[in-house]
Scaffold this motif. Structure first.
Motif, mmCIF file in Angstrom:
data_model
loop_
_atom_site.group_PDB
_atom_site.id
_atom_site.type_symbol
_atom_site.label_atom_id
_atom_site.label_comp_id
_atom_site.label_asym_id
_atom_site.label_seq_id
_atom_site.Cartn_x
_atom_site.Cartn_y
_atom_site.Cartn_z
ATOM 1 N N PRO A 110 0.936 -1.099 0.056
ATOM 2 C CA PRO A 110 -0.022 -0.232 -0.021
ATOM 3 C C PRO A 110 1.011 1.061 0.109
ATOM 4 C CG PRO A 110 -0.211 -1.100 2.259
ATOM 5 C CD PRO A 110 0.682 -2.084 1.391
ATOM 6 N N ASP A 111 2.004 1.239 0.268
ATOM 7 C CA ASP A 111 2.859 2.559 0.285
ATOM 8 C C ASP A 111 3.365 2.579 -1.013
ATOM 9 O OD1 ASP A 111 2.919 2.794 3.181
ATOM 10 O OD2 ASP A 111 4.779 1.626 3.505
ATOM 11 N N GLU A 112 3.246 1.777 -2.035
ATOM 12 C CA GLU A 112 3.701 1.774 -3.548
ATOM 13 C C GLU A 112 2.473 2.116 -4.167
ATOM 14 O OE1 GLU A 112 6.779 2.056 -4.198
ATOM 15 O OE2 GLU A 112 7.489 1.528 -2.635
ATOM 16 N N ALA A 113 1.394 1.796 -3.765
ATOM 17 C CA ALA A 113 0.146 2.034 -4.720
ATOM 18 C C ALA A 113 -1.006 2.400 -3.748
ATOM 19 C CB ALA A 113 -0.094 0.523 -5.531
ATOM 20 N N GLU A 114 -1.487 3.355 -4.100
ATOM 21 C CA GLU A 114 -2.772 3.917 -3.504
ATOM 22 C C GLU A 114 -3.978 3.108 -3.931
ATOM 23 O OE1 GLU A 114 -3.808 8.382 -4.222
ATOM 24 O OE2 GLU A 114 -1.718 9.026 -3.391
ATOM 25 N N LYS A 115 -4.053 2.642 -5.167
ATOM 26 C CA LYS A 115 -5.050 1.748 -5.671
ATOM 27 C C LYS A 115 -4.214 1.069 -7.148
ATOM 28 C CE LYS A 115 -6.766 5.845 -8.290
ATOM 29 N NZ LYS A 115 -7.998 6.722 -8.169
ATOM 30 N N TYR A 116 -4.906 0.000 -7.456
ATOM 31 C CA TYR A 116 -4.400 -0.711 -8.577
ATOM 32 C C TYR A 116 -5.413 -1.178 -9.430
ATOM 33 C CZ TYR A 116 -5.018 -4.952 -6.096
ATOM 34 O OH TYR A 116 -5.862 -6.076 -5.117
ATOM 35 N N THR A 117 -5.104 -1.762 -10.685
ATOM 36 C CA THR A 117 -6.029 -2.292 -11.622
ATOM 37 C C THR A 117 -5.395 -3.236 -12.653
ATOM 38 O OG1 THR A 117 -8.027 -1.871 -13.098
ATOM 39 C CG2 THR A 117 -6.079 -0.396 -13.179
ATOM 40 N N TRP A 118 -6.209 -3.846 -13.309
ATOM 41 C CA TRP A 118 -5.512 -5.193 -14.184
ATOM 42 C C TRP A 118 -6.210 -4.675 -15.514
ATOM 43 C CZ3 TRP A 118 -1.846 -8.414 -13.575
ATOM 44 C CH2 TRP A 118 -1.474 -8.911 -11.906
ATOM 45 N N VAL A 119 -5.481 -4.624 -16.597
ATOM 46 C CA VAL A 119 -6.242 -3.740 -17.684
ATOM 47 C C VAL A 119 -5.336 -4.614 -18.939
ATOM 48 C CG1 VAL A 119 -6.752 -1.643 -16.822
ATOM 49 C CG2 VAL A 119 -4.493 -2.101 -17.781
ATOM 50 N N THR A 120 -6.136 -4.557 -20.094
ATOM 51 C CA THR A 120 -5.278 -5.165 -21.260
ATOM 52 C C THR A 120 -3.946 -4.323 -21.538
ATOM 53 O OG1 THR A 120 -6.626 -3.817 -22.824
ATOM 54 C CG2 THR A 120 -7.528 -5.993 -22.160
ATOM 55 N N PHE A 121 -3.154 -4.766 -22.418
ATOM 56 C CA PHE A 121 -2.240 -3.821 -23.113
ATOM 57 C C PHE A 121 -2.573 -2.586 -23.692
ATOM 58 C CE2 PHE A 121 1.557 -2.888 -25.536
ATOM 59 C CZ PHE A 121 2.592 -2.543 -24.396
ATOM 60 N N GLU A 122 -3.779 -2.630 -24.364
ATOM 61 C CA GLU A 122 -4.134 -1.429 -25.254
ATOM 62 C C GLU A 122 -4.757 -0.467 -24.332
ATOM 63 O OE1 GLU A 122 -4.628 -4.835 -26.005
ATOM 64 O OE2 GLU A 122 -3.222 -5.043 -27.635
ATOM 65 N N LYS A 123 -5.479 -1.084 -23.264
ATOM 66 C CA LYS A 123 -6.210 -0.126 -22.479
ATOM 67 C C LYS A 123 -5.141 0.624 -21.553
ATOM 68 C CE LYS A 123 -9.889 0.852 -19.505
ATOM 69 N NZ LYS A 123 -11.478 0.494 -19.274
ATOM 70 N N LEU A 124 -4.197 -0.146 -21.163
ATOM 71 C CA LEU A 124 -2.942 0.427 -20.280
ATOM 72 C C LEU A 124 -2.535 1.783 -21.012
ATOM 73 C CD1 LEU A 124 0.103 -1.592 -18.823
ATOM 74 C CD2 LEU A 124 0.428 0.473 -20.184
ATOM 75 N N GLN A 125 -2.184 1.524 -22.330
ATOM 76 C CA GLN A 125 -1.792 2.939 -22.947
ATOM 77 C C GLN A 125 -2.374 3.941 -22.807
ATOM 78 O OE1 GLN A 125 0.379 1.733 -26.710
ATOM 79 N NE2 GLN A 125 -0.342 -0.529 -26.113
ATOM 80 N N GLN A 126 -3.983 3.920 -22.774
ATOM 81 C CA GLN A 126 -4.847 5.117 -22.597
ATOM 82 C C GLN A 126 -5.059 5.456 -21.210
ATOM 83 O OE1 GLN A 126 -8.082 3.209 -24.373
ATOM 84 N NE2 GLN A 126 -7.029 2.645 -26.450
ATOM 85 N N TYR A 127 -4.458 4.922 -20.250
ATOM 86 C CA TYR A 127 -4.809 5.357 -18.735
ATOM 87 C C TYR A 127 -4.066 6.821 -18.812
ATOM 88 C CZ TYR A 127 -7.261 2.190 -16.086
ATOM 89 O OH TYR A 127 -8.232 1.562 -15.441
ATOM 90 N N GLN A 128 -4.902 7.693 -17.982
ATOM 91 C CA GLN A 128 -4.634 9.128 -17.556
ATOM 92 C C GLN A 128 -4.772 9.373 -16.094
ATOM 93 O OE1 GLN A 128 -2.741 11.096 -19.328
ATOM 94 N NE2 GLN A 128 -2.626 9.531 -21.005
ATOM 95 N N PRO A 129 -3.898 9.874 -15.301
ATOM 96 C CA PRO A 129 -2.616 10.260 -15.913
ATOM 97 C C PRO A 129 -1.629 9.288 -15.660
ATOM 98 C CG PRO A 129 -3.109 11.171 -13.488
ATOM 99 C CD PRO A 129 -4.077 10.552 -14.039
ATOM 100 N N ILE A 130 -0.749 9.112 -16.583
ATOM 101 C CA ILE A 130 0.248 8.099 -16.741
ATOM 102 C C ILE A 130 1.447 8.585 -16.534
ATOM 103 C CG2 ILE A 130 0.414 8.022 -19.092
ATOM 104 C CD1 ILE A 130 0.256 4.888 -18.842
#
Length: 146
Positions: A110-130
């Motif tokens: 939890p010190d490294e991530a406030e939250k997390y998610t699993w996404v496809t590689f294509e969707k990963l490239q669209q996340y904001q703010p990245i």
């Protein structure tokens, strides 16, 4: 005139080297929201003295997600200048990106991530703010497919 880059009284300061990985599980990739920079990123961290790049990556991944990985595949690099929110300072970074796979359950620090998610590689490239270096990596490596 001879120019010397070795100045004993002044350190040569360059970008911090970071080793990060696209962690794949069941065809999706882990994204974490970094509390220090307030951006989405893939897990990883700074290389420490006397570590190889691979040793740094594997240590950081075990610390951040609680799993030991083997045989990381190097994909490329990205660079950025980001504002460190907690320390109120700008930082220059060179990120080396790898790919690893797992079928194990991860325990996210939890010190490294406030939250997390699993996404496809294509969707990963669209996340904001990245993370800026991740954007830079995608620009340099537009043909990377995982």
């Amino acid at each position: 005139m001879i120019f010397s880059i070795c100045m004993a009284d002044k350190p040569i300061i360059g970008p911090t080297v970071i080793c990060s990985a696209f962690i794949e599980k069941d065809g999706k990739f882990l994204l974490v929201f970094c509390p220090r920079f307030k951006v989405w990123r893939v897990p990883g961290g700074r290389a420490e003295k006397n570590e190889t790049v691979e040793e740094s990556l594997l240590r950081e991944l075990e610390e951040e997600v609680g799993v030991k990985f083997n045989n990381p595949k190097f994909l490329g690099f990205g660079q950025d200048h980001q504002y460190h929110v907690r320390d109120q300072r700008e930082t220059s970074r060179l990120l080396l990106f790898f790919h690893v796979k797992t079928d194990k359950a991860l325990v996210i620090d939890p010190d490294e991530a406030e939250k997390y998610t699993w996404v496809t590689f294509e969707k990963l490239q669209q996340y904001q703010p990245i993370e800026g270096a991740l954007t830079n990596f995608f620009l340099k490596n537009s043909k990377v497919k995982l």
